[in-house]
Design an enzyme around this catalytic site. Sequence first.
Site, short mmCIF file in Angstrom:
data_model
loop_
_atom_site.label_atom_id
_atom_site.label_comp_id
_atom_site.label_asym_id
_atom_site.label_seq_id
_atom_site.Cartn_x
_atom_site.Cartn_y
_atom_site.Cartn_z
N LYS A 1 -2.09 6.17 8.94
CA LYS A 1 -1.24 6.42 7.77
C LYS A 1 -2.09 6.38 6.50
CE LYS A 1 1.01 3.28 5.50
NZ LYS A 1 1.85 2.19 4.95
N LYS B 1 -7.58 1.19 -3.00
CA LYS B 1 -7.24 0.76 -1.65
C LYS B 1 -7.58 1.86 -0.64
CE LYS B 1 -5.46 -1.50 1.84
NZ LYS B 1 -4.17 -2.13 2.05
N SER C 1 0.85 -1.19 0.00
CA SER C 1 0.00 0.00 0.00
C SER C 1 0.88 1.23 0.00
CB SER C 1 -0.92 -0.01 1.23
OG SER C 1 -1.88 -1.02 1.12
#
Lengths: 305, 305
Positions: B241, B173, B99
Amino acid sequence: MSTHIQQIAFLGTGLMGAPMARCLLHAGFPVRVWNRTGSKAAALVEDGAVHAASAVTAVAGADLVITMLENGSVVGELLFDGGVARAARNGAVFVDMSSVPPEIAQLHATMLLELGQHHIDAPVSGGTAGAAAGTLAIMAGGDAETFQRVEPVLRAMGRPVHVGPSGSGQLAKLANQVIVAVSIGAVAEALLLAAAGGADPAAVREALRGGFAESRILELHGQRMLDRDFVPGGAIRNQLKDLDTALAAASNAKLKLPMLEVVRAAFAGLKDTGAAGYDHSALLLWLEQLNAPARVGDAPDRLPS
Amino acid sequence: MSTHIQQIAFLGTGLMGAPMARCLLHAGFPVRVWNRTGSKAAALVEDGAVHAASAVTAVAGADLVITMLENGSVVGELLFDGGVARAARNGAVFVDMSSVPPEIAQLHATMLLELGQHHIDAPVSGGTAGAAAGTLAIMAGGDAETFQRVEPVLRAMGRPVHVGPSGSGQLAKLANQVIVAVSIGAVAEALLLAAAGGADPAAVREALRGGFAESRILELHGQRMLDRDFVPGGAIRNQLKDLDTALAAASNAKLKLPMLEVVRAAFAGLKDTGAAGYDHSALLLWLEQLNAPARVGDAPDRLPS
């Protein structure tokens, strides 16, 4: 008190009530039906129902009375002003599957108890598709013994779970509506973010299925957003009513629920712009107005006429 | 350019990477594995992997290089400073399943193209359970022809969907993470509302399953909230994050996403109180702090040591 239910009255055979009553009939239960617009109840005769001309006639001798009505006021008027509460067999169970505020459900339970009757609040989730398939989520509040007595009947309409004392079923329904509304907001923000960044939002929805983001809302309302199909389904005015009831319940419990407040404001804003009759997936339109000219997809909006 | 993948290098066989590589091996693909902590890659030899002592050795002659690493910086350093991009066969495909921010994925794609290599960004959702079962949601960005070339390999690890040009997989995502975070907030608010009003929150969660509120988050993180089990799973620092990356992507697209902002603030608040290592379902703790003394359930908190 017999634990075996012998005669069921079903009051309110509208969009949801009719398929629910049909499930009972197909499971072999004897059901007398009544509806304010009589033709909607009469249509159930071919499924084996007895059509009653009045609510009082429908409940005469019944030991289980199921109500599926528009709101708490309509339920209260029918039961207590309309004489229905007294017309059923003494010791009957009244299962109110309408969505009403928890404190109104508790009031009805108390009033029925004073008349020697029992009450279960048992609102549902799953829509007309769930009602037709007999797979509704049924959230039941009231005393455990009374719940057990009616559970086999409820099971013909879906998955009943006893969630606590009187009013708890309605509280669970509010919890359900909070999740539904906030999840619609989540899917709208996610699809708009994907579309604005240049991804294909339809493919993104498809890709997300099977991951942690998977939900009924992504499945059904995500697809509605992609199709821009805002013909209800679940209308914004009903969603807003439920969210206001949820906020009132939160306020009673001195709770601050920030995400609920955001979606409540969004639906209220939509109502103010004339979208009260749109499906609640039209929360996307509010988000797009906030972020013009960002948009999910090129399809024209399908709006209710 | 052959469309048939002959040699795969898998770089990064940690918590997620190891079971993903194992899926490839069990599907019969030849895989060379490398990991910074070598023992984690060596453990895959018994599944048929060839263990390489360095990343450059692992990719020598490979026509497909899969990376599953901590973040975009680690991927960039390994590919471009570490010489991995040049060590693979010319015309190889680099599928980055880590990611990383969409713009970093796009930068990597451009840099690889300049070296005659191809790039697909293909982050995943579904956790270690999905990785082990080979049922991950795989969100792929890049050109369609390159995607089709690697699709059969990706299919051994889950459900790959091509969602758009380079960076789109990462954008999907982020969309996924927005839904996950906001849905955790929705479930936390719903369970706290139910508990504060006197319903049994565990029964409410059970009742809601099968209705419109059904989701993986209600299923998994709802249960965690009831168990008050905040041992990760998905740690708040990682969630934060991802949400910061999502907010940056929103900002790049000039989008205001109000629900994302609420959950981002909640997770940031939790991090400030020392909960960065807790599972993201601990969003419930933030909501309870806001509403003390309201609480979901009587169980003691299970916290990471």
